[in-house]
Enzyme design. Structure first.
Site, short mmCIF file in Angstrom:
data_model
loop_
_atom_site.label_atom_id
_atom_site.label_comp_id
_atom_site.label_asym_id
_atom_site.label_seq_id
_atom_site.Cartn_x
_atom_site.Cartn_y
_atom_site.Cartn_z
N LYS A 57 -13.55 -42.63 29.75
CA LYS A 57 -13.33 -43.03 31.14
C LYS A 57 -13.86 -44.45 31.39
O LYS A 57 -13.21 -45.26 32.04
CB LYS A 57 -14.01 -42.03 32.09
CG LYS A 57 -13.31 -40.67 32.14
CD LYS A 57 -14.15 -39.61 32.84
CE LYS A 57 -13.45 -38.25 32.79
NZ LYS A 57 -14.26 -37.17 33.36
N GLN A 101 -19.89 -35.62 35.89
CA GLN A 101 -19.16 -35.00 34.78
C GLN A 101 -19.50 -33.51 34.69
O GLN A 101 -20.66 -33.12 34.61
CB GLN A 101 -19.53 -35.71 33.46
CG GLN A 101 -18.78 -35.19 32.24
CD GLN A 101 -17.27 -35.40 32.32
OE1 GLN A 101 -16.79 -36.44 32.75
NE2 GLN A 101 -16.52 -34.40 31.90
N ASP A 124 -12.94 -37.41 41.68
CA ASP A 124 -12.50 -36.21 40.97
C ASP A 124 -11.65 -35.31 41.86
O ASP A 124 -10.98 -34.40 41.39
CB ASP A 124 -13.72 -35.40 40.47
CG ASP A 124 -13.91 -35.52 38.97
OD1 ASP A 124 -12.93 -35.84 38.28
OD2 ASP A 124 -15.03 -35.28 38.49
#
Length: 302
Positions: A57, A101, A124
């Site tokens: 990422k 995460q 997200d």
């Protein structure tokens, strides 16, 4: 009837297109005197898969001109400490997007953490407000994997209107948002796919699953079960999107290999379209995260 070989959808090639688009948009955003989009990532513990995802990422963000940072915290961090880090990022005007995460250690409540991220910085798309807006067909930040599947379908020209779709997997981060995007009204504020969607999961008996998948024009598999979908379970010409990520031992070499939830070798002889694993949904998920970060920086939704 002769069997047709599937068109293999390259997630890498589609992701490269999106990277170019995002890079171009970042440059024009900066040329107007705006600050550079910035992504702050919180990584807890030392899960090797999570470390790899975060590295990918960060690398992708840098390639399109998005700056980033990773905050590493040990496995035994308290929930309060994570919430404090998130609160700091929420208040920092130089941070466009915040990503925690997943998965997190068991002693931490994931829902509480996802809801702590400000909805406008929630790249997200897991905050209850973003999920709620998604379910009401309003503009929202869409979870990156669901966005990746939707974008693959649209960019490949796979027809969804009036089609039968089976989503295998009901997770709140993947299966549920994909189902919402595909079945909702194409004329609403955030257009949906107008498909008839069936959601199946781990407790759907295998013979029932097969009766659903054999009718499906599109099958999206996110169950975490290697080779769950076999050639006898699909109809000829169906589009197969494989979201699964499973590490299994290669029977020949004994090494760990990455496979999806679809028996790729057999199914690709019968499907119309198929995404490979690796190289399918994975690269597109990262690309959609970059898109979400730019969207958050531009404050397009909130």
């Amino acid at each position: 009837m002769a069997l047709t070989k599937a068109t293999i959808i390259s997630g890498k090639a589609l992701a490269a297109q999106i990277h170019k688009e995002v890079q171009r948009d970042v440059e024009s955003w900066l040329s107007l005197g705006n600050q550079r989009p910035h992504l702050s990532v919180i990584l807890v513990g030392n899960n090797p898969a999570s470390q790899t995802y975060v590295k990918n990422k960060i690398k992708a963000a840098s390639s399109v001109g998005i700056s980033s940072e990773v905050i590493l915290r040990p496995n035994n961090i308290s929930q309060e400490e994570i919430l404090n880090v998130i609160a700091k990022f929420n208040q920092d005007a130089s941070v466009s997007g915040v990503l925690v995460q997943l998965p997190l250690p068991e002693h931490i409540n994931e829902r509480a953490i996802c809801n702590a991220v400000a909805p406008e910085k929630d790249v997200d798309g897991f905050h209850i407000v973003n999920i709620g807006r998604l379910c009401l067909d309003q503009y929202s930040i869409i979870p990156a994997t669901a966005g990746a599947v939707w974008e693959i379908i649209k960019r490949t020209g796979i027809e969804t209107f009036g089609k039968n779709v089976v989503v295998v997997g009901r997770s709140k981060n993947v299966g549920m948002p994909i189902s919402m995007l595909l079945h909702t009204d194409g004329r609403h504020e955030r257009p949906g796919g107008d498909a008839t969607v069936t959601i199946t999961h781990r407790y759907t008996p295998k013979d029932h699953l097969k009766s659903h998948t054999q009718l499906a024009d599109i099958i999206i598999v996110a169950a975490g079960i290697p080779k769950l979908i076999t050639a006898d379970m699909i109809k000829e010409g169906a589009a197969i999107i494989d979201v699964g990520i499973n590490h299994i031992e290669d029977p020949v070499s004994g090494k760990s290999i990455l496979v999806g939830d679809v028996d790729y070798k057999e199914v690709k002889e019968k499907a119309g379209f198929i995404t490979p694993v690796p190289g399918g949904v994975g690269p597109m998920t990262v690309a959609m995260l970059l898109k979400n970060t730019l969207m958050a920086a531009k404050k397009l939704i909130y």
